[in-house]
Motif scaffolding. Structure first.
Motif, PDB file in Angstrom:
ATOM      1  N   LYS A   1      23.805  -6.597 -47.403  1.00  0.00           N
ATOM      2  CA  LYS A   1      23.480  -7.874 -48.046  1.00  0.00           C
ATOM      3  C   LYS A   1      22.375  -7.700 -49.079  1.00  0.00           C
ATOM      4  O   LYS A   1      21.309  -7.159 -48.796  1.00  0.00           O
ATOM      5  N   ASN A   2      22.659  -8.210 -50.261  1.00  0.00           N
ATOM      6  CA  ASN A   2      21.699  -8.181 -51.362  1.00  0.00           C
ATOM      7  C   ASN A   2      20.787  -9.408 -51.280  1.00  0.00           C
ATOM      8  O   ASN A   2      21.067 -10.370 -50.563  1.00  0.00           O
TER       9      ASN A   2
ATOM     10  N   CYS B   1      10.670  -0.258 -49.650  1.00  0.00           N
ATOM     11  CA  CYS B   1      10.286  -1.475 -48.929  1.00  0.00           C
ATOM     12  C   CYS B   1       9.262  -2.246 -49.760  1.00  0.00           C
ATOM     13  O   CYS B   1       8.866  -1.799 -50.838  1.00  0.00           O
ATOM     14  N   ASN B   2       8.832  -3.388 -49.229  1.00  0.00           N
ATOM     15  CA  ASN B   2       7.824  -4.203 -49.910  1.00  0.00           C
ATOM     16  C   ASN B   2       6.402  -3.727 -49.663  1.00  0.00           C
ATOM     17  O   ASN B   2       5.546  -3.811 -50.546  1.00  0.00           O
TER      18      ASN B   2
ATOM     19  N   ALA C   1      18.465  -0.186 -54.451  1.00  0.00           N
ATOM     20  CA  ALA C   1      17.310  -0.101 -53.554  1.00  0.00           C
ATOM     21  C   ALA C   1      17.689  -0.683 -52.190  1.00  0.00           C
ATOM     22  O   ALA C   1      18.439  -1.662 -52.117  1.00  0.00           O
ATOM     23  N   ILE C   2      17.178  -0.073 -51.135  1.00  0.00           N
ATOM     24  CA  ILE C   2      17.498  -0.500 -49.770  1.00  0.00           C
ATOM     25  C   ILE C   2      16.218  -0.556 -48.951  1.00  0.00           C
ATOM     26  O   ILE C   2      15.428   0.396 -48.959  1.00  0.00           O
TER      27      ILE C   2
ATOM     28  N   PRO D   1      20.424  -4.102 -57.347  1.00  0.00           N
ATOM     29  CA  PRO D   1      20.496  -4.660 -55.999  1.00  0.00           C
ATOM     30  C   PRO D   1      19.316  -4.208 -55.139  1.00  0.00           C
ATOM     31  O   PRO D   1      18.842  -3.075 -55.270  1.00  0.00           O
ATOM     32  N   TYR D   2      18.870  -5.110 -54.290  1.00  0.00           N
ATOM     33  CA  TYR D   2      17.849  -4.784 -53.290  1.00  0.00           C
ATOM     34  C   TYR D   2      18.450  -5.224 -51.954  1.00  0.00           C
ATOM     35  O   TYR D   2      18.514  -6.419 -51.645  1.00  0.00           O
TER      36      TYR D   2
END
Length: 204
Positions: free
Chosen positions: A39-40, A63-64, A92-93, A121-122
């Motif tokens: 899921k984006n 990650c953030n 990005a994942i 996409p993230y």
């Protein structure tokens, strides 16, 4: 009866301990990689291979919240800006468990992508299956994969460059070198480099 109880306890202990183990070594260069579908931040599903025109992808497990991932954020944005038009866009994942790292929740991912104006996409790796299968241990870790028919083959994995603190001080740009070599139909000279960053927050 006593022996059965001991075996049951041992089995239960193994299951508990297994949840704290590091992932397997993951893919080696030349391996066919997993086709994920995650899921984006726009709530749509995005799969590896979603762009039929792509020659490959730069997949970054990030990650953030990790300071190192934050230090690399602009470099990841720049990689997409440079290589997406050439056929190697970024995906990005985020695989961090948001129960252990609330700043990596899906809502926080959406805010990050919006505020930083991500043009790629993230994705949320909620089960952490992708990170474990790919062998990621820290953020950020990059994977350059090239398309071969319907498959994607790993050409490089590890650090984005050789300076995790200061982009201007990096003088070996591993991901860029790998993609440039693939675009020129040349062998990738450096196929792996140790990724420096924060450990992935695995589910407990």
């Amino acid at each position: 009866m006593k022996r059965t109880s001991i075996l049951s306890m041992a089995a239960a202990l193994f299951v508990v301990l297994s949840s704290f183990l590091l992932p397997a070594d993951g893919y080696k260069v030349g391996d066919k990689v997993m086709i994920f579908n995650l899921k984006n931040v726009d709530n749509k599903m995005v799969a590896l291979g979603h762009d039929a025109t792509a020659k490959g992808y730069i997949v970054v497990i990030t990650c953030n919240t990790c300071p190192v991932a934050q230090a690399y954020e602009q470099r990841i944005i720049d990689l997409n800006k440079t290589y997406a038009p050439k056929g190697y866009p970024v995906i990005a994942i985020n695989a961090n468990d948001s129960n252990r790292s609330p700043g990596d929740s899906f809502v926080e991912m959406q805010d990050r992508a919006k505020n930083s104006k991500y043009q790629f996409p993230y994705l949320l790796d909620e089960t952490q299956e992708v990170a474990k299968t790919y062998g990621a241990r820290s953020t950020p870790t990059a994977y350059v994969v090239k398309r071969e028919g319907n498959d994607y083959i790993l050409a490089y994995h590890g650090a984005i460059d050789n300076n995790s603190n200061d982009a201007s001080s990096a003088n070996v740009h591993y991901v860029s070198q790998a993609v440039n070599a693939l675009l020129a139909n040349k062998p990738v000279e450096i196929t792996t480099a140790k990724a420096i960053g924060c450990g992935i927050k695995w589910k407990m």
